[in-house]
Enzyme design. Sequence first.
Site, PDB file in Angstrom:
ATOM      1  N   LYS A  13      -1.161  -1.264  77.921  1.00 37.00           N
ATOM      2  CA  LYS A  13      -1.478   0.074  78.421  1.00 37.00           C
ATOM      3  C   LYS A  13      -2.842   0.118  79.114  1.00 37.00           C
ATOM      4  O   LYS A  13      -2.967   0.653  80.203  1.00 37.00           O
ATOM      5  CB  LYS A  13      -1.465   1.095  77.269  1.00 37.00           C
ATOM      6  N   ARG A  88       0.061   9.928  70.196  1.00 32.11           N
ATOM      7  CA  ARG A  88       0.429   8.824  69.327  1.00 32.11           C
ATOM      8  C   ARG A  88       1.377   9.293  68.225  1.00 32.11           C
ATOM      9  O   ARG A  88       1.883   8.474  67.466  1.00 32.11           O
ATOM     10  CB  ARG A  88      -0.853   8.402  68.675  1.00 32.11           C
ATOM     11  N   ARG A 127      -6.168 -11.936  71.705  1.00 34.04           N
ATOM     12  CA  ARG A 127      -6.981 -11.008  72.497  1.00 34.04           C
ATOM     13  C   ARG A 127      -8.455 -11.063  72.086  1.00 34.04           C
ATOM     14  O   ARG A 127      -8.780 -11.172  70.921  1.00 34.04           O
ATOM     15  CB  ARG A 127      -6.454  -9.576  72.295  1.00 34.04           C
ATOM     16  N   ARG A 162     -11.540  -7.782  67.809  1.00 39.56           N
ATOM     17  CA  ARG A 162     -11.805  -6.457  67.257  1.00 39.56           C
ATOM     18  C   ARG A 162     -11.597  -6.464  65.744  1.00 39.56           C
ATOM     19  O   ARG A 162     -10.814  -7.244  65.232  1.00 39.56           O
ATOM     20  CB  ARG A 162     -10.862  -5.432  67.881  1.00 39.56           C
ATOM     21  N   ARG A 173      -0.900  -1.944  62.198  1.00 39.39           N
ATOM     22  CA  ARG A 173      -0.823  -1.191  63.465  1.00 39.39           C
ATOM     23  C   ARG A 173       0.600  -1.164  63.995  1.00 39.39           C
ATOM     24  O   ARG A 173       1.052  -0.148  64.526  1.00 39.39           O
ATOM     25  CB  ARG A 173      -1.768  -1.802  64.510  1.00 39.39           C
TER      26      ARG A 173
END
Length: 215
Positions: A13, A88, A127, A162, A173
């Site tokens: 996104k 969300r 990531r 992160r 998540r």
Amino acid sequence: MRIVLLGAPGAGKGTVAKLLTEFDGSVQISTGDILRNAVKAGNELGKKAKGYMERGELVPDDLIMDIMEARMKDPDCQKGFLLDGFPRTIPQAEALKKLFEKIGMKLDAAINLDVPTDVILDRLTTRRTCSNSDCQEIYNVKSKPPKADGTCFKCGSPAVQRADETEEAIKQRLTTYNEKTSPLIDFYKKEGLLVIVKSLDSKEIANEIIKAVKK
Ligand code: ADP
Ligand code: ZN
């Protein structure tokens, strides 16, 4: 353009939103970035959001709606916005719909980035994100590595994993996404706004979105 970007964590996104801002000057609004900046700044919002985020849970809806209502009234949103990570939950989508009615605005489309789970898992574990809050460039150790010393090409700050990218938090998540966010696909289908994009290439995705919005 005014669009909502839907898709699991790691669906791309943010990357697609960045490409689209270059197309027509619409601004990217990422609730994740806003919240991470608040946590870093240690302000009131950050203190409230930190725990939820680290566990991979959602921040309460009322907190998110306050942020978004204020943000969407900013002058730079006049040209359009790309909502990245919001709404969300169904209550957020309902509240957004009411807010649009109140201010006389309309969404062009809700785009679902439909990416297979194995691709998502691979992307999230590899990531890296630039730790400079003004930069936040996204890297991937396999497909787009940072500099050899682990720093960002744009600003030189360390590119890091992160806090919510541990295996545990990633699992949470994805569970949260399946339970709370995936019902939005049906919500926007009923609204007649849903566009499904299956490509894995962000440039191709951006082009498909531009085409869909022009129609
Ligand atoms: P992701 O890669 O999971 O899409 P984001 O950067 O969008 O990550 O969001 C990171 C975290 O911020 C989420 O796990 C959640 O705790 C919080 N968050 C972001 N957007 C929202 C939202 N619209 N509603 C509730 N919580 C949110
Ligand atoms: Zn950077």
